[in-house]
Design a protein around this motif. Structure first.
Motif, PDB file in Angstrom:
ATOM      1  N   ASP A   1       0.829  -1.206   0.000  1.00  0.00           N
ATOM      2  CA  ASP A   1       0.000   0.000   0.000  1.00  0.00           C
ATOM      3  C   ASP A   1       0.861   1.253   0.000  1.00  0.00           C
ATOM      4  N   LEU A   2       1.929   1.230   0.795  1.00  0.00           N
ATOM      5  CA  LEU A   2       2.834   2.388   0.846  1.00  0.00           C
ATOM      6  C   LEU A   2       3.498   2.597  -0.518  1.00  0.00           C
TER       7      LEU A   2
ATOM      8  N   LEU B   1       4.047   5.309  -5.677  1.00  0.00           N
ATOM      9  CA  LEU B   1       3.990   5.227  -7.132  1.00  0.00           C
ATOM     10  C   LEU B   1       2.961   6.210  -7.682  1.00  0.00           C
ATOM     11  N   ASN B   2       1.818   6.285  -7.031  1.00  0.00           N
ATOM     12  CA  ASN B   2       0.792   7.244  -7.440  1.00  0.00           C
ATOM     13  C   ASN B   2       1.325   8.662  -7.385  1.00  0.00           C
ATOM     14  N   GLU B   3       1.982   8.983  -6.278  1.00  0.00           N
ATOM     15  CA  GLU B   3       2.532  10.338  -6.137  1.00  0.00           C
ATOM     16  C   GLU B   3       3.575  10.606  -7.215  1.00  0.00           C
ATOM     17  N   ALA B   4       4.434   9.591  -7.488  1.00  0.00           N
ATOM     18  CA  ALA B   4       5.470   9.774  -8.512  1.00  0.00           C
ATOM     19  C   ALA B   4       4.832   9.951  -9.884  1.00  0.00           C
ATOM     20  N   GLU B   5       3.799   9.133 -10.172  1.00  0.00           N
ATOM     21  CA  GLU B   5       3.111   9.267 -11.464  1.00  0.00           C
ATOM     22  C   GLU B   5       2.435  10.628 -11.583  1.00  0.00           C
ATOM     23  N   ASN B   6       1.812  11.071 -10.483  1.00  0.00           N
ATOM     24  CA  ASN B   6       1.170  12.399 -10.507  1.00  0.00           C
ATOM     25  C   ASN B   6       2.206  13.490 -10.721  1.00  0.00           C
ATOM     26  N   ALA B   7       3.324  13.357 -10.024  1.00  0.00           N
ATOM     27  CA  ALA B   7       4.378  14.362 -10.184  1.00  0.00           C
ATOM     28  C   ALA B   7       4.911  14.341 -11.609  1.00  0.00           C
ATOM     29  N   ASN B   8       5.107  13.149 -12.151  1.00  0.00           N
ATOM     30  CA  ASN B   8       5.599  13.005 -13.522  1.00  0.00           C
ATOM     31  C   ASN B   8       4.590  13.586 -14.501  1.00  0.00           C
TER      32      ASN B   8
END
Length: 156
Positions: free
Chosen positions: A115-116, A121-128
């Motif tokens: 989950d972490l 990964l979600n945050e990295a994808e959003n940032a990307n």
């Protein structure tokens, strides 16, 4: 007492009659005694038969008790064996429970890590994605400004 026929002639008829009555009385007493002894004999024979029946019954009960004792001994041995097997199985069950508990704890930790990682990964994808959107927006702005203002624009 035996009487000789010669003596019989010498006895008087009253004495003979008296003697006959005595002998009849003795005969009657002997018959009564014989009847009593016969009844006692039959009673003793009945008691002996009852004793034999009781002896046979006791023998049968003794054999049955012996069989039951052997059966109980066998059942006790079987119970001891089954108890030993159950003790082993209970120990194995406790070990399995401990292993399952440990695996559940590891699973929870892995799910927490997953989950972490999913959040990261979600945050990295959003940032990307934001970075790509910003780059696309900057590129679009650069295309707009590509006209006569370009020489005046400072390079980054």
């Amino acid at each position: 007492m035996t009487i000789d026929p010669a003596q019989l002639k010498q006895l008087d008829p009253t004495a003979l009659m008296q003697r006959i009555l005595e002998l009849q009385e003795q005969l009657l007493q002997s018959q009564e005694k014989n009847l009593l002894l016969s009844a006692q004999t039959r009673e003793l024979e009945r008691i002996a038969r009852d004793a034999d029946d009781l002896k046979s019954e006791l023998t049968a009960q003794s054999l049955l008790l012996t069989d039951k004792s052997k059966e109980n001994k066998h059942l006790h041995q079987e119970l001891s064996r089954v108890t030993g097997v159950l003790d082993v199985k209970l120990n194995e069950l406790e070990e399995l429970r401990a292993a399952v508990s440990e695996l559940q704890q590891q699973l929870r930790m892995r799910e927490s890590e997953r989950d972490l990682l999913a959040v990261m990964l979600n945050e990295a994808e959003n940032a990307n994605r934001r970075q790509q959107e910003e780059q696309a927006a900057n590129a679009a702005n650069d295309q707009k400004d590509a006209g006569w203002l370009r020489p005046f624009k400072s390079k980054k």
